[in-house]
Write a protein that holds these residues in place. Structure first.
Motif, PDB file in Angstrom:
ATOM      1  N   ALA C  15       0.836  -1.291  -0.060  1.00  0.00           N
ATOM      2  CA  ALA C  15       0.041  -0.108  -0.065  1.00  0.00           C
ATOM      3  C   ALA C  15       0.789   1.105  -0.143  1.00  0.00           C
ATOM      4  CB  ALA C  15      -0.911  -0.040   1.151  1.00  0.00           C
ATOM      5  N   ILE C  17       1.294   5.045   0.955  1.00  0.00           N
ATOM      6  CA  ILE C  17       0.640   5.977   2.040  1.00  0.00           C
ATOM      7  C   ILE C  17       1.338   7.272   2.127  1.00  0.00           C
ATOM      8  CG2 ILE C  17       0.071   6.322   4.234  1.00  0.00           C
ATOM      9  CD1 ILE C  17      -0.958   3.304   4.510  1.00  0.00           C
ATOM     10  N   ASP C 281       0.132  -2.925   7.283  1.00  0.00           N
ATOM     11  CA  ASP C 281      -0.996  -2.930   6.665  1.00  0.00           C
ATOM     12  C   ASP C 281      -1.611  -1.721   6.722  1.00  0.00           C
ATOM     13  OD1 ASP C 281      -1.774  -2.584   8.949  1.00  0.00           O
ATOM     14  OD2 ASP C 281      -2.535  -4.630   9.371  1.00  0.00           O
ATOM     15  N   ASN C 282      -2.898  -1.666   5.947  1.00  0.00           N
ATOM     16  CA  ASN C 282      -3.446  -0.228   5.949  1.00  0.00           C
ATOM     17  C   ASN C 282      -3.557   0.499   7.277  1.00  0.00           C
ATOM     18  OD1 ASN C 282      -6.128   1.133   6.364  1.00  0.00           O
ATOM     19  ND2 ASN C 282      -5.788   1.452   4.112  1.00  0.00           N
ATOM     20  N   ARG C 283      -4.146  -0.202   8.230  1.00  0.00           N
ATOM     21  CA  ARG C 283      -4.175   0.442   9.613  1.00  0.00           C
ATOM     22  C   ARG C 283      -2.702   1.101  10.419  1.00  0.00           C
ATOM     23  NH1 ARG C 283      -7.094  -1.115  15.358  1.00  0.00           N
ATOM     24  NH2 ARG C 283      -5.743   0.110  16.619  1.00  0.00           N
ATOM     25  N   ASP C 330      -4.540   6.875   1.707  1.00  0.00           N
ATOM     26  CA  ASP C 330      -3.995   5.578   1.046  1.00  0.00           C
ATOM     27  C   ASP C 330      -4.291   5.628  -0.325  1.00  0.00           C
ATOM     28  OD1 ASP C 330      -4.347   3.017   0.425  1.00  0.00           O
ATOM     29  OD2 ASP C 330      -5.071   2.510   2.366  1.00  0.00           O
ATOM     30  N   ASP C 333      -6.088   1.961  -1.711  1.00  0.00           N
ATOM     31  CA  ASP C 333      -7.407   1.870  -1.390  1.00  0.00           C
ATOM     32  C   ASP C 333      -8.160   2.958  -1.515  1.00  0.00           C
ATOM     33  OD1 ASP C 333      -6.878  -0.868  -1.059  1.00  0.00           O
ATOM     34  OD2 ASP C 333      -6.590  -0.655   1.307  1.00  0.00           O
TER      35      ASP C 333
END
Lengths: 385, 385, 385, 385
Positions: C15, C17, C281-283, C330, C333
């Motif tokens: 990802a 970010i 990860d995303n979080r 992000d 996503d």
């Protein structure tokens, strides 16, 4: 303000060389003057003791075992003739080297709180501490042993003007710091080999180890070269390299403070000391010490001395705190080298060639010299062949 | 690595004094040597031009209007006799002062990209730039005017070794910087009066103004004293004060960098310059310049020169970048002062007393001097009365 | 004042970010307000062109290919109702993320000098640059390709108020900076992945590589422990150690600047970025970005905005430059996260769940939220068993 | 590693707000967990005393007058169920707030040397100090009075792991620091209102006043703008200005350290505190505290925890020292706010709404919360009209 340090050693047989700046309030209208004073062995010294509030009695008495050369800083007298009337056993020495190769230096420490005076015969007034140590001690161990038998005190009126700590180096290369805090003697085994001014030595040592101990010109991976180059389409890219195309040298020491506050001078001296090549003969050792002195000596009007209680400078601004002079001490060959604020040339006094035996005459010499430059014009004007 | 600066002026009638360090790779096994060279007016100079790839032709030719004294740094020759065989019109001068009171100094700038060579008669090889300027220019304005008619280039083989920018001061106190970036001449009106090494001058100037321009020993409210004192119940309280009980001096300059990277030397010099008292005669001006030089001169093994492409030091470590020598230039009285790495004493050459007229002989003199200290022992040993 | 950065990547599949602060002049009496604006694809945009001095004509026109969510900062309107009357094709967007995962951010750069306006149809007013890029570009390459066909200009009256550079990140993790200096577009391949404010990007990049590139928490040998311990005879000795008895952590980063000037924020962000664990990860990626944002966000009254020409603060002091809000983007996503100056809670907008197709309605939402804290008192008050 | 501070006050009637980070060794394989523990008044506590070498007896006993909420950090248990089996009178609390509005925080201090244990009934094991203070004291004065009757000691095995100092704030806004050095209690009247880790508080206070006390965004004359502009003849000149065309903001704070060592966090917090607007209500005060916390909180892998005795990192590198959580304490309204390492959202516990009366049940709640973000997509998707 002052800075004192000793060069690092490769081994114990090497010449021991230390150095010091005298940074002191200087006012153009009334400049300070420093004399070198030769004190032969066997003179009778007396310090002072308080009797009751504000009056003074005779304190500790001693005869000096070692002859020494001390520095005596005082406001400008009308003539040097007048200085020659001084009594060498009464002077306040702020630096010196003795025939045993031990040096004593007194540096400003505003945090000082002296001892409660004891028996009159054990009272040593702070103004006499360097003279006492130079006259009676050959080693760092003796300094401690002897001073522990005395109480070091200051008349109330001098407490702020003679707020000092003591820095000693001996011919073995050992170094000791003595500070007076909360009315007690505090000794430090000065393995860093540097002393400046406040705060107390423990704070300097802690800060140095915290942040600067590992500053190094060795093995650093910071020395790099950076360039932005344009590609064919007109976009700039960052390029970096090193090796031959060096540009950033000494970046391992990035963060070294460059100002003249006491903590910054302490750290700067301690780091630069580490870079001194470990082998040196007398001449190169002296020159390495002079290189460091240059980096910590204070420029003419860099530091204002007088501030009002509100923190604003006292007007008019007449008094600054430059480096008035610097000494380099060869503890092995017992030579004192010196240069002064407005005279870059180096002068020396060799204790082994001075008559410092008991019964010899004392001597005095202004630190200033007229000769500040050697003219080489004629040599260059000579036809080549 | 090098640093150049000019002292600030009170008014235009005052003596113009500038100074410079030469920081250069020095290897104990094969030390560099610098000679002073006296070049009288009226000599025939030739620079070089490329003909085709890798071969050289005669470039720009000129006869020098002004006599000058230049510095010539070169690897140690077996004897000084050999240096006397040199041809003064072929040497690479890295510093000098001419009879018009103009100085030219060449300092390392790894970022340099020289010009595309033009007509042969307009080609000036970078190695000859200081000699050309010293021989033909009296003012900063002339430097620009004359150089704009030439293309300054470097043979491919020298591009990295002669990556340089030029720093000029004249007898009016004007200062100019010339850099070569992206194949072009870029001139800066050097009103800061300082030059070191990379990155380019605009970056130094920007960083200086961003962060350090207002560092000052004047009107700062940072000079304070701090002490923790115990109350009767045993709790420590923070006390602060200032005025007489000063301890923190010069804190207005906190943040001044103390290392020897090029940006740090630039900033340190620029800030310390501002503290120079604005009135000075010849001697004090020279000494103030020496005080600043001390603060920026590089210690013996402070800076490693050679790194491998991976950023690790080349082993064994033999080559460092100390200050080999420093000059102070009196542009008004046309005197060149100098001292060297291992000789703190100050020497001088007075251009007004040199025979620099057309037809005079050229001259050469090693910069090193044997005399590094004056012994005052006998003077101190003299009985007082 | 603003800071923008992108997290480092382990590999291309991860990802992407990025994050940004908006630091802007804020005055209690007349606070600024930011709205999120939803702009669906297919709207008709028009920029401006100058006709003759001071009057404006229609400039470049376009229909946006990509829907996006942009931020619109403006002085407080009386009611949010009024904001709903805005025309989303006329607004000045200073940040945003589009359906292709590309972000555009506009940050202050006082050094900006825009281009000479060309043909009316090729004129893009600087106020519309983020909206244009968000609406028409999917990749960094497209940004350059499209903008190179236009001239970016500013009406004289806006030149100082809209002195900006552009920072773009795309869904591949590529980053581009566009600055306008001396009337030209200058593109930088932003491999550092950071942008703040002045001076220009090349200066930040150079300073960063010069001094800070190798700051590291890895392999440093600076993390030490220092203690002065008293021996039996009462002398203090310096002891040091490390390993278990750690005390100095993170000293490898000693020298990292902590203030809020633009160069300091640039360097601090670039160094802290390097410490981000490469897998997230995303979080956790969003939280790592928030950790860095915390370190560079500007406190409420840390930075005064208005100074008089003499450099003294404008009185009364009403206007400061705090971080008004921060976004985390992000790019994979397509989610925009945000929190605001007085609300630490995190909010999000998910572009994949928004109706951004051509023909959809535009939308607007105040960035501020009422909910700033979740009360857990009841949960803690529950008996354990 | 940890940082604690209290916001400055306009007047005594204002809400008293303090804050703290918990920076602690965190290992992905075995993460630490923190629970909030509710301790009602009237519980029976016992500390420990040594009997003979290595065995333990009952030490000081007390019943807590004040209920409190404490934080309990411990290695991850398999389930939260297991935590519910804990005995709240036996736990090691490292932070907390009580019903009198007094907070106690325990922070790492490697320099700690605890007291020689006295009578068994007067022995307080260091692990129980925060729980003791939270349970028995309403004011800073009481903390000192009560602790002076006890000896605070540590079993040999814990001496390094529980090397701590104590930081207390009360509802009057008074602050106290207690350190254990050379076997004695040393109390500091913490008027700076900041505590981090080593070295001891006096060193932090001295360094802060020496160099940073006057760092200010007020009345600084450093905020300037610098640009090099080309004149018609192609020479670059340095221009500077300020006022509207500001670019350098916050330069008055240039020199503020940005790294995460203990001295740097101390200074950064103390300086940023001074910029907090003096009037704030509950919500803005909490947010101002969060702004400062962001600037001192430690990023995920910024700080390595484990080093071998040779100073090299322990391999593999699994353990870092990030900020695990942060609390903001409202001493007036008795509310504990908190957010955690990977959850930026703010949570609270209100002591006034908790049942903390004698006889009430104790409670326990994991500090972590699932909810880390609020989705506003639907609100933005709503058509404008």
């Amino acid at each position: 303000m002052c800075t004192d340090f000793i060069l690092p050693l490769e081994d114990a047989t090497q010449a021991k060389i230390s150095a010091r700046t005298m940074d002191y309030g200087n006012c153009a209208a009334s400049p300070n003057v420093t004399d070198l004073v030769k004190v032969p062995a066997g003179m009778n010294f007396e310090s002072l003791a308080p009797t009751h509030k504000h009056s003074l009695a005779t304190g500790h008495k001693w005869v000096n075992t070692y002859g020494f050369v001390g520095t005596w800083l005082h406001p400008a007298a009308t003539t040097f003739e007048k200085d020659m009337d001084a009594d060498p056993t009464k002077l306040t020495y702020n630096d010196g080297l003795n025939t045993a190769g031990l040096s004593a230096a007194v540096l400003w420490l505003a945090y000082s709180e002296y001892e409660e005076p004891g028996e009159e015969a054990e009272c040593l007034e702070i103004a006499h501490i360097a003279g006492y140590v130079l006259g009676t001690c050959a080693t760092v161990a003796q300094v401690r042993e002897k001073l522990d038998k005395l109480t070091v005190w200051a008349p109330e009126i001098w407490e702020n003007l003679l707020a000092n700590h003591l820095c000693v180096h001996d011919a073995n290369g050992d170094s000791l710091v003595l500070e007076f805090t909360r009315g007690n003697k505090v000794y430090y085994n000065n393995t860093i080999g540097v002393l400046t001014n406040g705060p107390t030595f423990d704070m300097h040592a802690t800060q140095y180890y915290y942040h600067y101990k590992s500053m190094t010109n060795k093995d650093n991976n910071r020395d790099r070269y950076i360039q932005l180059s344009e590609d064919e389409s007109g976009v700039y890219h960052i390029q970096q390299g090193n090796g031959f195309q060096f540009e950033v040298l000494s970046d391992g020491t990035f963060g070294l403070p460059g100002d003249s506050t006491s903590p910054s001078r302490f750290v700067r001296t301690a780091v630069l000391k580490e870079f001194v090549p470990r082998t040196y003969d007398n001449r190169t050792g002296v020159q390495y010490a002079l290189q460091i002195l240059g980096r910590i000596a204070v420029c003419e009007q860099e530091v204002l001395t007088l501030y009002n209680p509100d923190g604003k400078p006292e007007e008019p601004r007449t008094t600054y705190n430059p480096t008035l002079w610097q000494v380099v001490r060869d503890h092995s060959d017992k030579i004192l080298y010196y240069s002064t604020r407005l005279n870059h040339n180096l002068y020396s006094v060799r204790l082994n060639d001075l008559n410092l035996d008991k019964g010899s005459a004392w001597g005095i010499l202004p630190m200033e010299n007229d000769q500040w430059c050697t003219d080489n014009t004629a040599s260059l004007d000579k036809p080549v062949k």
